[in-house]
Design an enzyme around this catalytic site. Structure first.
Site, short mmCIF file in Angstrom:
data_model
loop_
_atom_site.label_atom_id
_atom_site.label_comp_id
_atom_site.label_asym_id
_atom_site.label_seq_id
_atom_site.Cartn_x
_atom_site.Cartn_y
_atom_site.Cartn_z
N SER A 129 43.14 -23.23 7.99
CA SER A 129 43.73 -22.71 9.21
C SER A 129 44.66 -21.55 8.89
O SER A 129 45.40 -21.58 7.92
CB SER A 129 44.50 -23.80 9.95
OG SER A 129 45.05 -23.27 11.14
N LYS A 184 41.65 -31.30 9.86
CA LYS A 184 41.51 -29.97 10.49
C LYS A 184 41.04 -30.11 11.93
O LYS A 184 41.46 -29.36 12.82
CB LYS A 184 40.53 -29.12 9.68
CG LYS A 184 40.23 -27.74 10.30
CD LYS A 184 41.51 -26.95 10.56
CE LYS A 184 41.26 -25.45 10.75
NZ LYS A 184 40.28 -25.07 11.74
N HIS A 187 44.02 -30.98 13.93
CA HIS A 187 44.81 -29.74 14.03
C HIS A 187 44.29 -28.90 15.19
O HIS A 187 45.06 -28.41 16.03
CB HIS A 187 44.71 -28.96 12.72
CG HIS A 187 45.16 -27.53 12.81
ND1 HIS A 187 44.42 -26.54 13.42
CD2 HIS A 187 46.30 -26.91 12.37
CE1 HIS A 187 45.05 -25.39 13.36
NE2 HIS A 187 46.19 -25.59 12.73
N ASN A 188 42.97 -28.73 15.26
CA ASN A 188 42.39 -27.91 16.31
C ASN A 188 42.55 -28.55 17.69
O ASN A 188 42.71 -27.84 18.69
CB ASN A 188 40.92 -27.65 16.02
CG ASN A 188 40.73 -26.64 14.90
OD1 ASN A 188 41.64 -26.38 14.12
ND2 ASN A 188 39.55 -26.05 14.83
N GLU A 191 45.90 -27.71 18.72
CA GLU A 191 45.86 -26.28 19.06
C GLU A 191 45.35 -26.08 20.49
O GLU A 191 45.93 -25.30 21.26
CB GLU A 191 44.95 -25.57 18.06
CG GLU A 191 44.77 -24.09 18.25
CD GLU A 191 43.77 -23.53 17.25
OE1 GLU A 191 42.77 -22.91 17.70
OE2 GLU A 191 43.96 -23.73 16.04
#
Length: 470
Positions: A129, A184, A187-188, A191
């Site tokens: 990222s 990840k 994380h997205n 986001e």
């Protein structure tokens, strides 16, 4: 210390910048792209930046290494990864390491690990990222795979990672299997949530508060200058409101249908599989889907809209302040949902994820880096005194007028026909967690009535069924 060698397959923007990053950190970097024109263009532009070696075939790439190969795949997730691995397979040998740096589904990563393990090849799924700038200057790196093999690539990855602000690097080994790609993915998902929350705040400020783009630039800049809301996304959003094309602000010329590449949807699916509530993230995914629903939105224009114009809009500065605190409290809920999902996945899949450390490696390089992550790092940490103080400080933000303003902002959106799905989902999440008793006792009674599903009681132990029609 042995010479670091890295092969990069796929020279799109991210792959090219990671190759440059690795070279800047002392690695010999061997370059391959399906279309050789990209390799030629890369060499023409960046030849002098480091030790780069163009390769036209996988055989040439394979022969370039002194011993075991370390290959970084920066290709599109899905079938493309499988196709590349199939073509690479004749050139892979026992002890080689292959790293998938794309946004692959963690289950696909585990499948590929299992297949390559039979050949003695170590396959890593690594979340990356930071966008193009992070890939070049230092990203947040989230590797998962065989722990012993990780020691081989750890020095290189540490060099390529961003600084965390406290003297550390934004890279840690996350666990076996698909741990890296799962982290990840979450994380997205966070986001998605933060971007949707900002979009809703923008909508309220613009259409109810009547703030101009210049004023919106100032508002988001002030957020980024604050200890509570400082973040990469606040920074770039402030810049967006200042961007003009001729005499028009560019943001006003952009179509209002948001795209997505799947990681938000995967986060929602994984949360459902694991039984974790992530309503703010789910709302953000739904909002993107609805924004692109051309037929549905076209049909919606014929529906009657009756706003509650008796709901007064606060004065300019008060409204601005209320939006600010609503953004902060909702963001805390969104991050909390993501970390709760990580904890549950760690228990289910045996990864032993340290969510405090994950908060730390998200503090630099990555898209959701923010001042809030330092507080979350402390709150989820193992130092009891520090963790309690950080946790109490976060709870304090929800007290008094802050929470009242948050409720009023959600109410305003609903009253004035402005959709606030993520802001309201965060508030509902908070309210559900803080209610002493929820109405699901009625649902349990209904389930028992029509399906004899039984229920528990608050006044005695055991499992019960009632003949409701007797």
């Amino acid at each position: 210390m042995h010479k670091q060698q890295l092969g990069v397959i796929g020279l799109g923007t991210m792959g090219a910048n990671l190759a440059r990053n690795a070279a800047r950190n002392g690695a010999e970097v061997y370059l391959y792209n399906r279309t050789t024109e990209k390799v030629d263009a890369f060499m023409k532009e960046h030849r002098e930046e480091g030790n780069f070696f163009p390769c036209k075939t996988y055989d040439e790439l394979s022969r370039a290494f002194d011993a075991h190969k370390t290959l970084l795949l920066m290709v599109d997730a899905g079938d493309v990864v499988d196709a590349v691995l199939k073509d690479l397979e004749p050139f892979l040998a026992k002890g080689d390491i292959v790293i998938d740096g794309g946004n692959s589904h963690f289950r696909d990563t585990e499948r590929r690990q299992k297949a390559l393990k039979e050949k003695g090849v170590h396959f890593f799924g690594m979340g990356v990222s930071g966008g193009a700038v992070g890939a070049l200057e230092g990203a947040s790196l989230m590797p998962g795979g065989d722990e012993k093999a990780f020691k081989e690539i750890e020095p290189l990855l540490l060099g390529m990672a961003a600084e965390d602000g406290d003297g550390g690097k934004c890279m840690i080994y996350l666990g076996e299997g698909g741990a890296g790609h799962f982290v990840k993915m979450v994380h997205n998902g966070i986001e998605y949530a933060i971007m949707q929350l900002m979009a809703e705040c923008y909508d309220l400020l613009k259409n109810l508060g009547k703030f101009s783009n210049e004023e919106l630039h100032d508002i988001f800049k002030s957020w980024n200058d604050s200890e509570e809301l400082r973040s990469y996304l606040a920074e770039i959003t402030a810049n967006i409101f200042a961007k003009k094309e001729k005499n028009a602000y560019l943001v006003d010329l952009i179509a209002d249908a948001a795209g997505q590449k799947g990681t938000g949807k995967w986060t929602t699916q994984s949360a459902l599989d694991l039984g974790v509530a992530i309503p703010t993230i789910n709302a953000a995914v739904d909002a993107r889907i609805l924004s692109g629903s051309v037929k549905g939105r076209e049909n919606g224009k014929s529906y009657p809209v009756m706003v509650d114009d008796t709901e007064p809009i606060p004065q300019s500065m008060r409204f601005r302040s209320s939006i600010r605190i609503s953004m902060e409290l909702s963001a805390i809920c969104a991050y909390t949902q993501g970390f709760t999902l990580l904890q549950r996945a760690s228990e289910e899949y045996g990864w032993k994820l340290d969510v405090s450390e994950i908060a730390r490696i998200w503090r630099g390089g990555c898209i959701i880096r923010s001042a809030l992550l330092k507080r979350l790092q402390n709150a989820y940490g193992t130092t009891s005194g520090v963790a309690k103080a950080a946790h109490d400080a976060l709870l304090l933000r929800f007290e008094g007028d802050h929470q009242k303003e948050w409720r009023q902002v959600v109410e305003l959106g609903i009253s004035w026909n402005i959709p606030v799905p993520a802001l309201s989902a965060s508030l509902i999440y908070f309210d559900t967690l803080t209610r002493e008793r929820l109405p699901q006792n009625l649902i349990q009674a209904q389930r028992d009535y029509f399906g004899a599903h039984t229920y528990a009681r608050v006044d005695k132990k055991g499992t019960f069924h009632t003949d409701w029609e007797q």
